[in-house]
Design a protein around this motif. Structure first.
Motif, PDB file in Angstrom:
ATOM      1  N   ILE A  57       0.877  -1.174   0.000  1.00 37.43           N
ATOM      2  CA  ILE A  57       0.000   0.000   0.000  1.00 37.43           C
ATOM      3  C   ILE A  57       0.911   1.220   0.000  1.00 37.43           C
ATOM      4  O   ILE A  57       1.661   1.439   0.959  1.00 37.43           O
ATOM      5  CB  ILE A  57      -0.910   0.031   1.236  1.00 37.43           C
ATOM      6  N   GLY A  58       0.874   2.026  -1.058  1.00 32.57           N
ATOM      7  CA  GLY A  58       1.788   3.162  -1.111  1.00 32.57           C
ATOM      8  C   GLY A  58       1.477   4.093  -2.249  1.00 32.57           C
ATOM      9  O   GLY A  58       0.442   3.982  -2.920  1.00 32.57           O
ATOM     10  N   VAL A 112       1.653  11.293   1.349  1.00 33.52           N
ATOM     11  CA  VAL A 112       0.383  11.754   0.785  1.00 33.52           C
ATOM     12  C   VAL A 112      -0.512  10.556   0.475  1.00 33.52           C
ATOM     13  O   VAL A 112      -1.271  10.557  -0.500  1.00 33.52           O
ATOM     14  CB  VAL A 112       0.624  12.617  -0.482  1.00 33.52           C
ATOM     15  N   ILE A 113      -0.399   9.519   1.286  1.00 33.35           N
ATOM     16  CA  ILE A 113      -1.266   8.343   1.154  1.00 33.35           C
ATOM     17  C   ILE A 113      -2.545   8.612   1.945  1.00 33.35           C
ATOM     18  O   ILE A 113      -2.487   8.897   3.139  1.00 33.35           O
ATOM     19  CB  ILE A 113      -0.559   7.088   1.681  1.00 33.35           C
ATOM     20  N   SER A 114      -3.686   8.519   1.291  1.00 33.88           N
ATOM     21  CA  SER A 114      -4.948   8.878   1.946  1.00 33.88           C
ATOM     22  C   SER A 114      -5.525   7.702   2.725  1.00 33.88           C
ATOM     23  O   SER A 114      -5.224   6.536   2.457  1.00 33.88           O
ATOM     24  CB  SER A 114      -5.965   9.351   0.908  1.00 33.88           C
ATOM     25  N   THR A 115      -6.401   8.020   3.669  1.00 30.39           N
ATOM     26  CA  THR A 115      -7.115   6.985   4.422  1.00 30.39           C
ATOM     27  C   THR A 115      -7.970   6.139   3.497  1.00 30.39           C
ATOM     28  O   THR A 115      -8.120   4.927   3.708  1.00 30.39           O
ATOM     29  CB  THR A 115      -7.984   7.637   5.509  1.00 30.39           C
ATOM     30  N   ASP A 116      -8.524   6.758   2.455  1.00 30.04           N
ATOM     31  CA  ASP A 116      -9.334   6.006   1.490  1.00 30.04           C
ATOM     32  C   ASP A 116      -8.488   4.953   0.769  1.00 30.04           C
ATOM     33  O   ASP A 116      -8.956   3.833   0.514  1.00 30.04           O
ATOM     34  CB  ASP A 116      -9.967   6.940   0.470  1.00 30.04           C
ATOM     35  N   MET A 117      -7.251   5.303   0.419  1.00 30.56           N
ATOM     36  CA  MET A 117      -6.355   4.333  -0.225  1.00 30.56           C
ATOM     37  C   MET A 117      -6.103   3.144   0.697  1.00 30.56           C
ATOM     38  O   MET A 117      -6.133   1.984   0.274  1.00 30.56           O
ATOM     39  CB  MET A 117      -5.024   4.996  -0.573  1.00 30.56           C
ATOM     40  N   ILE A 118      -5.839   3.457   1.964  1.00 31.83           N
ATOM     41  CA  ILE A 118      -5.564   2.395   2.935  1.00 31.83           C
ATOM     42  C   ILE A 118      -6.800   1.517   3.131  1.00 31.83           C
ATOM     43  O   ILE A 118      -6.717   0.285   3.122  1.00 31.83           O
ATOM     44  CB  ILE A 118      -5.119   3.007   4.272  1.00 31.83           C
ATOM     45  N   GLY A 119      -7.947   2.165   3.290  1.00 31.34           N
ATOM     46  CA  GLY A 119      -9.176   1.415   3.516  1.00 31.34           C
ATOM     47  C   GLY A 119      -9.533   0.508   2.350  1.00 31.34           C
ATOM     48  O   GLY A 119      -9.966  -0.639   2.547  1.00 31.34           O
ATOM     49  N   ALA A 120      -9.343   1.000   1.130  1.00 27.67           N
ATOM     50  CA  ALA A 120      -9.651   0.188  -0.051  1.00 27.67           C
ATOM     51  C   ALA A 120      -8.771  -1.052  -0.099  1.00 27.67           C
ATOM     52  O   ALA A 120      -9.227  -2.154  -0.449  1.00 27.67           O
ATOM     53  CB  ALA A 120      -9.475   1.020  -1.316  1.00 27.67           C
TER      54      ALA A 120
END
Length: 290
Positions: A57-58, A112-120
């Motif tokens: 995740i990055g 600049v990794i968003s919470t949405d990216m992590i959650g997905a």
């Protein structure tokens, strides 16, 4: 099972120097290389080369497509790496003749990794999978909470060290990696010994002196010796160790066996120049005879 790695991706610019520079000193490098790095990328490559299924995740900038391609070549699942408008992170690394290093880090897209990216990404995880994080990205608190709620094993390599950042996730992590200096600083900051942190397993790396494993449930406090080798570059050795430990646990190894395997991998790693591009694979580690 799978290992999800909320991790940094960097371009490593490595300079071999006669000694680490002092303030105000100008040195001529004897060798220069550029390769894939970042604590996150290193751990993903190590775990993948140790036969784990790793999902990274990055984020990278438009200048980082090569890094994503390189991770894919090394067996890392890159579907959760996003290309954004911020430049890719990079590190300037000086390495002296004894293998010691000094590093300047530009975080870039890693922050600049968003919470949405992590959650997905974590929405695809299953109970029993692992999440590993370091401090070269953002979103650790949110990611730890999501992963713990989903029933994942949560591992945290607390570098670059920030005691407040570690304290913020302590209630959500199962496995904590620290070096000796970081362990002392964390104990001083919190006013309690490592065995009282409320973390199931703590591993303290000790460089050439090996490592220490603390298992809170039964009071285990065990030392593992390092494998004696002549180091040429210590960059990435700790990340290699961490990736191999996690891969071993993911494959069902007992902790002691996973640490022993990782110790061999780290010993082999320090005999090589470079970072992610030279992390040994499992067959090399098993065949290694120091």
């Amino acid at each position: 099972m799978a290992i999800f790695n909320l991790g940094s991706i960097n371009a490593d610019h490595v300079y071999d120097v006669p000694h680490l520079p002092a303030p105000g000193e100008t040195l001529a490098a004897t060798r220069f290389t550029t390769g894939l790095g970042g604590k996150g990328a290193n751990m993903s490559v190590a775990a993948a080369r140790a036969a784990a299924h790793v999902q990274h995740i990055g984020a990278v900038g438009a200048d980082g497509r090569w890094a994503v391609d390189r991770l894919l070549e090394y067996g890392v699942d890159t579907r959760h790496i996003h290309q954004i408008d911020t430049p890719t992170g990079h590190a300037i690394i000086a390495v002296d003749g004894g293998g010691e290093n000094s590093i300047i880090l530009y975080p870039g897209a890693n922050r600049v990794i968003s919470t949405d990216m992590i959650g997905a990404a974590l929405s695809t995880a299953q109970v029993g999978d692992t999440l590993v994080m370091q401090n070269e990205t953002c979103g650790q608190v949110e990611a730890a909470g999501m992963a713990a709620d989903l029933g994942l094993r949560v591992a945290y390599a607390a570098a670059p060290f920030d005691a407040d950042a570690v304290a913020a996730v302590l209630g959500r992590i199962d496995l904590l990696f620290l070096n000796a200096v970081e362990a002392a600083q964390l104990s001083d900051h919190l006013g309690k010994p490592l065995e009282a942190l409320g973390v199931g397993d703590v591993i303290v790396t000790l460089g050439g002196d090996g490592c220490r494993w603390i298992h809170a449930a039964d009071g285990t406090d065990r030392h593992f010796d390092a494998i004696p080798v002549t180091p040429v570059d210590t960059t990435g050795a700790g990340d290699t160790f961490t990736g191999y430990v996690l891969a071993g646990l993911d494959r069902g190894m007992p902790m002691a066996q996973a640490i022993s395997l990782a110790t061999r991998a780290a010993a082999l790693m320090v005999t090589r120049h470079g970072t992610a591009d030279v992390i040994p694979d499992l067959s090399e580690v098993q065949a290694f005879r120091p």
